[in-house]
Enzyme design. Structure first.
Site, PDB file in Angstrom:
ATOM      1  N   PHE A  54     -50.752  76.036  35.048  1.00 25.77           N
ATOM      2  CA  PHE A  54     -50.816  74.771  35.807  1.00 25.77           C
ATOM      3  C   PHE A  54     -51.808  74.907  36.955  1.00 25.77           C
ATOM      4  O   PHE A  54     -52.137  76.008  37.395  1.00 25.77           O
ATOM      5  CB  PHE A  54     -49.431  74.394  36.352  1.00 25.77           C
ATOM      6  CG  PHE A  54     -48.885  75.393  37.335  1.00 25.77           C
ATOM      7  CD1 PHE A  54     -48.164  76.484  36.900  1.00 25.77           C
ATOM      8  CD2 PHE A  54     -49.124  75.250  38.699  1.00 25.77           C
ATOM      9  CE1 PHE A  54     -47.661  77.417  37.802  1.00 25.77           C
ATOM     10  CE2 PHE A  54     -48.630  76.173  39.609  1.00 25.77           C
ATOM     11  CZ  PHE A  54     -47.902  77.258  39.165  1.00 25.77           C
ATOM     12  N   CYS A  55     -52.289  73.745  37.413  1.00 30.04           N
ATOM     13  CA  CYS A  55     -53.146  73.687  38.601  1.00 30.04           C
ATOM     14  C   CYS A  55     -52.864  72.375  39.317  1.00 30.04           C
ATOM     15  O   CYS A  55     -51.876  71.711  39.017  1.00 30.04           O
ATOM     16  CB  CYS A  55     -54.615  73.831  38.207  1.00 30.04           C
ATOM     17  SG  CYS A  55     -55.189  72.537  37.090  1.00 30.04           S
ATOM     18  N   THR A  56     -53.727  71.973  40.241  1.00 26.56           N
ATOM     19  CA  THR A  56     -53.450  70.799  41.074  1.00 26.56           C
ATOM     20  C   THR A  56     -53.354  69.503  40.267  1.00 26.56           C
ATOM     21  O   THR A  56     -52.375  68.778  40.367  1.00 26.56           O
ATOM     22  CB  THR A  56     -54.568  70.626  42.130  1.00 26.56           C
ATOM     23  OG1 THR A  56     -54.846  71.903  42.688  1.00 26.56           O
ATOM     24  CG2 THR A  56     -54.147  69.651  43.217  1.00 26.56           C
ATOM     25  N   GLY A  87     -54.775  69.360  36.804  1.00 26.05           N
ATOM     26  CA  GLY A  87     -54.865  69.640  35.368  1.00 26.05           C
ATOM     27  C   GLY A  87     -56.231  70.055  34.855  1.00 26.05           C
ATOM     28  O   GLY A  87     -56.341  70.611  33.775  1.00 26.05           O
ATOM     29  N   ILE A  97     -49.777  69.610  39.201  1.00 20.21           N
ATOM     30  CA  ILE A  97     -48.683  69.528  40.172  1.00 20.21           C
ATOM     31  C   ILE A  97     -48.546  68.101  40.717  1.00 20.21           C
ATOM     32  O   ILE A  97     -47.441  67.602  40.924  1.00 20.21           O
ATOM     33  CB  ILE A  97     -48.941  70.514  41.338  1.00 20.21           C
ATOM     34  CG1 ILE A  97     -49.010  71.950  40.820  1.00 20.21           C
ATOM     35  CG2 ILE A  97     -47.855  70.379  42.412  1.00 20.21           C
ATOM     36  CD1 ILE A  97     -49.690  72.907  41.774  1.00 20.21           C
TER      37      ILE A  97
END
Ligand SMILES: [Zn+2]
Ligand SMILES: [Zn+2]
Length: 308
Positions: free
Chosen positions: A181-183, A185, A210
């Site tokens: 995951f990241c901020t 996508g 997120i």
């Protein structure tokens, strides 16, 4: 108090196929931004768009989204919206880059028909019901520090291009289920491709990152705050601007330790590392630090930030 309407989005599509050069796209984006009084940053190039933008009304933001999709004949699936009392951007800008998110493999973009995305609900189901998976935060160390998913590994990287090397060192079995995951996508979109190239077939990403998760599931599996790349510094569980962090005036990292400037008597939030440095720890800005080092007994006014 003003309210700013913010959205984060990305879309991979071949701009060249529309017969458009980057410079032309830049001008077209600028025109649209002026029309709807949009601020923020759009990164473009041959791969598509990666953006966080803001408007002074939700109507303007909505109208911009629709005009953008119509103009470029694209359908953007996920817009990650939030609001803020802090002005997130001072102006509008477009940056032309070989990659819209830097990985070092330009031109390698996800194919639309392949889906390795888990919705926030599906993501939580894996966490609650499965044991045999590895969850990795693909963001940088200072983003991880502000908040992450329960049980996520921290690669402790400076930049996303360091992620493949980190991953290699973990020696994770090829058939392991991997959740990244990241901020918002976009880093994971390219991350998945790199891991697939290494032979990992069960790699999944959190759809919309997120920001999309918090919209649906505040105060569940994500702990802390989410770093964002604008003046808000971070958003809390309800996607409101962070009350806890401000950018450290000396180095630009998130700062959370309150100090009183010995030069101008104003308050500032410094980061832990600048707090270790003698000439920084007692001052609120580069200017105050310089003036204070020259003449520690003399007081002076806080330097106003020049407006851009
Ligand atoms: Zn600092
Ligand atoms: Zn000061």
């Amino acid at each position: 108090m003003s309210v700013y309407y913010i959205t984060t989005f990305y879309h991979f599509f071949p701009l060249k196929a529309q017969g458009k050069e980057a410079e032309q796209v830049k001008e077209e984006l600028k025109k649209l931004a002026v029309e709807f009084s949009i601020h923020g940053l759009i990164i473009t190039g041959s791969e598509g768009f990666n953006a966080t933008i803001s408007a002074m009304s939700s109507e303007n933001l909505q109208a911009f989204k629709e005009a953008l999709m119509k103009h470029f004949h694209i359908q953007i699936k996920t817009f990650k919206d939030s609001t803020s009392h802090i002005k997130p951007f001072r102006r509008f800008s477009v940056k032309i880059r070989e990659e819209i998110v830097t990985t070092g493999i330009p031109g390698r973009v996800p194919e639309e028909f392949k889906n390795f995305h888990l919705s926030p609900e599906e993501w939580d189901q894996v966490i609650k019901k499965e044991n045999d998976y590895v969850m990795i935060d693909t963001r940088n160390w200072y983003e991880y520090k502000l908040g992450t998913f329960r049980g996520a590994l921290n690669p402790n990287i400076e930049k996303f291009t360091d992620f493949p090397e980190y991953f290699e060192k973990q020696n994770i079995p090829k058939d392991k289920k991997i959740m990244i995951f990241c901020t918002g996508g976009i880093r994971c979109e390219k991350g998945i491709l790199e891991l697939q190239d290494k032979g990992y077939e069960k790699v999944y990403q959190l759809d919309g990152g997120i920001l999309n998760y918090l919209k649906e599931k505040p105060n569940e599996e994500f702990l802390g705050e989410c770093f964002v790349f604008d003046n808000r510094v971070a958003v809390d569980q309800n996607l409101n601007p962070s009350q806890k962090y401000k950018l450290c005036p000396h180095c630009g990292q998130p700062g959370e330790i309150k100090i009183h400037c010995k030069r101008c008597d104003s308050e500032a939030l410094l980061c832990e590392s600048c707090l270790q440095l003698d000439w920084k720890k007692d001052t609120c800005s580069k200017n105050c630090a310089y003036q204070y080092s020259q003449n520690p007994l003399k007081k002076g006014k806080k330097q106003e930030r020049p407006s851009v």
